[in-house]
Design an enzyme around this catalytic site. Structure first.
Site, PDB file in Angstrom:
ATOM      1  CG  HIS A 366      76.661 133.262 107.718  1.00  0.00           C
ATOM      2  ND1 HIS A 366      77.238 132.120 107.424  1.00  0.00           N
ATOM      3  CD2 HIS A 366      76.419 133.056 109.169  1.00  0.00           C
ATOM      4  CE1 HIS A 366      77.773 131.492 108.198  1.00  0.00           C
ATOM      5  NE2 HIS A 366      77.252 131.771 109.626  1.00  0.00           N
ATOM      6  CB  CYS A 367      79.005 136.423 103.024  1.00  0.00           C
ATOM      7  SG  CYS A 367      78.155 135.201 102.252  1.00  0.00           S
ATOM      8  CB  VAL A 368      80.019 140.768 105.416  1.00  0.00           C
ATOM      9  CG1 VAL A 368      80.068 140.563 103.705  1.00  0.00           C
ATOM     10  CG2 VAL A 368      78.545 141.025 105.982  1.00  0.00           C
TER      11      VAL A 368
END
Length: 378
Positions: A366-368
């Site tokens: 989700h972060c990337v």
């Protein structure tokens, strides 16, 4: 759950407030731009998407010996997304060929721009839509999670992204923050951590009420459920996307750390108690499911002896027809994550990937990644 991107903290510090001013970025206290009463709202991630985004920005100065492995992991994520929907990969001109080699060309568009790192969720535009079918974007003035890492190029990406896709309504918030600190159900309810928004390294002097009103105005929210989070244990000060995610309105998936030796054991228990008592903007009591990190993740050079290895299952990415989720080599925990995600997202294929190199830096899928919602004028 382990700490998040702690090892990156010491690699590339900058004096961020002066940098932000030199870039012409809005700082706390400046007027928000483009708030026009058009009933803008941030859609839930599970709503139909026009495309997804990745920043192919790993560099040796930050990632060292892990750089190639991080690029490989980004490539796996990119190819998985492109099997289901269009994907844009932002990359440096000097790495265009490498990005194509790693990410593939099927359903993928490459856009050249300067980048510092890979955290697309935090540095990209936060897209919103309105009832007239219009598309807008919100820029939360990325400052490297409180000036903990170089970010001159990444701070420009939200505006560049909006301009590239001809999003004329770009609203620059008075707040400083990141997309990983935002979780919404698309129907007026948000979940956020206090530690990443009520923080002097981003929004000095802001009261809780002022922060909440600005977030509501920017994202079309009627209610925010605040989780305490925890300051200073990781570079993000505890982003919500490692703690609680909306599956759909009224249904939440929460991280529950069962390791008594982890600081997140107490934090996640506190969060769970809050969520179980909470109601959404429409007065519905939340139905809360939990997933726990693996107790025995795959032993590798990424995880062995690395207290920052972020083995969290709820940091997944929902796209059209699929959920792109991590696996960590713990057959029992991986299997439980697959079973629960399959039951919560029955219309989507669950695709589990090895992203250990990214987890070594304290982040996840989700972060990337980030997404642009489908809209009538697309």
């Amino acid at each position: 759950m382990s700490t998040r991107r702690e090892f990156i903290k010491q690699t590339s510090l900058i004096a961020g407030m002066s940098l932000a001013a030199s870039l012409g970025l809005a700082l706390p206290g400046h007027a928000a731009q483009g708030v026009d009463g058009e009933n803008w709202r941030m859609p839930d991630e599970a709503e139909k998407q026009q495309r997804a985004f990745i920043a192919f920005g790993a560099q040796q100065a930050i990632w060292g010996d892990f750089t190639t492995d991080v690029q490989d992991a980004l490539g796996r994520i990119a190819r998985a997304i492109a099997d289901f929907q269009p994907l844009t990969v932002f990359c440096r001109a000097s790495e265009r060929r490498l990005a194509e080699e790693k990410c593939g060309s099927h359903n993928v568009t490459f856009v050249l721009t300067a980048l510092d790192d890979i955290w697309m969720r935090d540095i990209g535009a936060n897209f919103v839509i309105n009832g007239a079918g219009g598309l807008g974007a919100v820029d939360f003035n990325f400052n490297g999670w409180g000036n903990k890492q170089r970010h001159a190029d990444d701070a420009r990406l939200a505006a560049f992204e909006a301009n590239h896709y001809s999003v004329t309504n770009l609203r620059r918030s008075r707040l400083t923050g990141e997309g990983g600190g935002i979780e919404v159900d698309g129907h007026g309810t948000g979940i956020m951590t206090e530690s990443s928004w009520f923080n002097g390294n981003r929004n000095p002097g802001w009261s809780r009420d002022r922060v909440e009103q600005e977030l509501k105005a920017m994202l079309g929210l009627r209610k925010i459920i605040w989780l305490p989070g925890i300051k200073g244990k990781d570079i993000t000060d505890a982003h919500v996307d490692f703690y609680a995610r909306f599956v759909n309105p009224g249904v939440v998936l929460a991280n529950l750390d069962t390791d008594p030796g982890s600081y997140d054991n107490k934090v996640t228990q506190t969060h769970l108690a809050i969520l179980k008592k909470a109601t959404d903007a429409d007065g519905r009591k939340l139905q809360v499911h939990t997933l726990s990190p693996p107790l025995q993740p795959r032993r590798s050079r990424f995880s062995k002896g690395n207290p920052d290895f972020a083995a969290g299952y709820i940091n997944y990415f929902v796209i059209n027809g699929a959920v792109i989720a991590p696996e960590f080599g713990d057959a029992q925990a991986d299997g439980e994550a697959f079973r629960l995600l399959s039951s919560l997202y029955p219309e989507r294929e669950i695709v589990q990937l090895n992203i250990d190199a990214i987890a070594a830096g304290g982040g996840g899928i989700h972060c990337v990644t980030s997404q642009m919602p489908e809209h009538e004028r697309s």
